[in-house]
Design an enzyme around this catalytic site. Structure first.
Site, short mmCIF file in Angstrom:
data_model
loop_
_atom_site.label_atom_id
_atom_site.label_comp_id
_atom_site.label_asym_id
_atom_site.label_seq_id
_atom_site.Cartn_x
_atom_site.Cartn_y
_atom_site.Cartn_z
N THR A 135 0.82 -1.21 0.00
CA THR A 135 0.00 0.00 0.00
C THR A 135 0.85 1.26 0.00
OG1 THR A 135 -1.53 1.26 1.40
CG2 THR A 135 -0.10 -0.25 2.53
N ASP A 136 0.24 2.36 -0.45
CA ASP A 136 0.93 3.66 -0.39
C ASP A 136 0.98 4.21 1.04
OD1 ASP A 136 -1.76 4.36 -0.08
OD2 ASP A 136 -1.79 5.83 -1.71
N GLU A 137 0.18 3.60 1.94
CA GLU A 137 0.13 4.15 3.31
C GLU A 137 1.45 3.98 4.05
OE1 GLU A 137 -3.29 3.57 5.68
OE2 GLU A 137 -4.66 3.60 3.99
N TYR A 161 -2.07 -0.31 11.06
CA TYR A 161 -2.18 -1.01 9.77
C TYR A 161 -0.97 -0.73 8.89
CZ TYR A 161 -3.36 -1.54 4.84
OH TYR A 161 -3.31 -1.85 3.50
N LYS A 165 2.03 -3.20 7.51
CA LYS A 165 2.32 -3.41 6.07
C LYS A 165 3.78 -3.02 5.78
CE LYS A 165 -0.03 -4.51 3.06
NZ LYS A 165 -0.36 -5.85 2.52
#
Ligand code: NAD
Ligand code: DAU
Length: 354
Positions: A135-137, A161, A165
């Site tokens: 993810t970009d997060e 989260y 990741k």
């Protein structure tokens, strides 16, 4: 018959990927490994019932023996890792499952794959790939004038989260560097489209709008996300699998930066056109609520590497993708009702209680 092994293939993106993959002529069979948490739903894959090219196994990615058995039996030429706990708000209420699945699960899968890879002959090893869907997060939050996230942006995860990741991305990277596992990592922006669980912004807004409930917008509604239609994400993953360079990471995005309020207005306007209310607009249901703790202000992806090196570009615009999505939810209310289980109702009662 050749196989690919997909983890999390009963979830939103994994299931879209499996459906799109098997729709290709001459596609490898799919071994679909999913624990079926609240977010996994076999009804999404109902059209594959009786299709011998889809082999489903209810297996936890933390179960090393289960993974070893599947890898030995099906000898996949690639492993595509989608399985994760994926909802930021849930990670704030209870991070433990995120640590377990996203970190321990990814580690367990990497160990199983490392052992499997070591036992392959030279030709099979040369073709084998482990593709990690991330993810970009992991890059944290941008200010309004900051450049978009590129593949070299520093990791700065802000939620349990995204931290889990980020940890999984680092493990995947280390297995390439240390053990030579041919890994590929994709870091994608916010997806939307069919089969999206209605705890996430867009399907939640559609579902609440249609049932006359408030549309809960966090904070001032001006947080920005970069939206990508899920089938464009699936095509990017296929391209990276086919042409990506082992050890490299690829950012995937839709070039669609929107504030949450713009997204919610789009949902309301589409519903006003496609299923008008007896009186007024769906916009009347918008309610500003308490902000998400640690809420990242802006995500934006620079996806030029994927275009330059692999020739990938999204097909859908935000307008065309949103129209398809809203229409899909209108046409598939039975699927929505099926996923609104007891677990989901409990989550809504807990999370949105003031
Ligand atoms: P999802 O929550 O809809 O689906 C996750 C799937 O994984 C479910 O089917 C669930 O049953 C399964 N699963 C969970 N724990 C498991 C375990 N321990 N063992 C086996 N299966 C397990 O998630 P999604 O939105 O489809 O996201 C898929 C992947 O893409 C995730 O890795 C996520 O981090 C990443 N991602 C998502 C988005 C997005 O916008 N949704 C964007 C970028 C990246
Ligand atoms: O950026 C990629 C990420 O996108 C993925 O890695 C995650 O798995 C995925 O869930 C998604 O994370 P977000 O937190 O961005 O998605 P979510 O749909 O939860 O929220 C989108 C934005 O909408 C965010 O700014 C919070 C806001 N929001 C969300 C909900 C559920 C609201 O304003 N109200 C809501 O009720």
């Amino acid at each position: 018959m050749s196989h690919i092994l997909v983890t999390g293939g009963a979830g939103f993106i994994g299931a879209n990927f499996v459906l799109d993959w098997l729709a290709q002529a001459g596609a490898d069979s799919v071994v679909n490994v999913d624990k079926l948490t609240y977010a996994g739903n076999l009804k999404t894959l109902a059209t594959l019932e009786g299709d011998a090219r889809h082999i489903f196994s209810r297996t936890d990615i933390c179960d090393r023996d289960g993974l070893d058995t599947l890898l030995r039996r099906y000898q996949p030429r690639a492993v595509l890792h989608f399985a994760a706990e994926s909802h930021v708000d849930r990670s704030i209420h209870g991070p433990a499952d995120f640590i377990e699945t996203n970190i321990v699960g990814t580690f367990t899968l990497l160990e199983a794959v490392r052992a499997y890879y070591a036992g392959l002959d030279e030709t099979a090893r040369a073709g084998f790939r482990f593709l990690h869907v991330s993810t970009d997060e992991v890059f944290g939050s941008l200010d309004p004038d900051d450049a978009q996230f590129s593949e070299t942006t520093r990791y700065a995860p802000n939620s349990p989260y995204s931290a889990s990741k980020a940890a999984s991305d680092h493990l995947v990277r280390a297995y390439h560097h240390t053990y030579g596992l041919p890994v590929l990592t994709t870091n994608c922006s916010n997806n939307y489209g069919p089969y999206h669980f209605p705890e996430k912004l867009i399907p939640l807004m559609i579902t609440n709008a249609l049932t006359g409930k408030p549309l809960p917008v966090y904070g001032d509604g001006l947080n920005v996300r970069d939206w990508l239609y899920v089938r464009d994400h699936c095509s990017a993953i296929r391209e990276v699998l086919l042409q990506g360079t082992p050890g490299e990471t690829y950012n995937v995005g839709g070039w669609n930066e929107k504030t949450n309020l713009e997204v919610v207005h789009t949902v309301c306007d589409l519903l006003d056109a496609l299923k008008p209310k007896a009186q007024g607009s769906y916009r009347d249901q918008i309610a500003f609520v308490k902000d998400r703790p640690g809420h990242d202000r802006r995500y934006a992806i620079d996806a030029r590497r994927l275009e330059r090196e692999l020739g990938w570009k999204p097909v859908e615009t935000f307008e065309s993708g949103m129209r398809k999505t809203v229409q899909w939810y209108l046409d598939n209310q039975v699927w929505v009702q099926d996923v609104l289980s007891g677990d989901y109702r409990e989550w809504v009662a807990k999370h949105y209680a003031v």
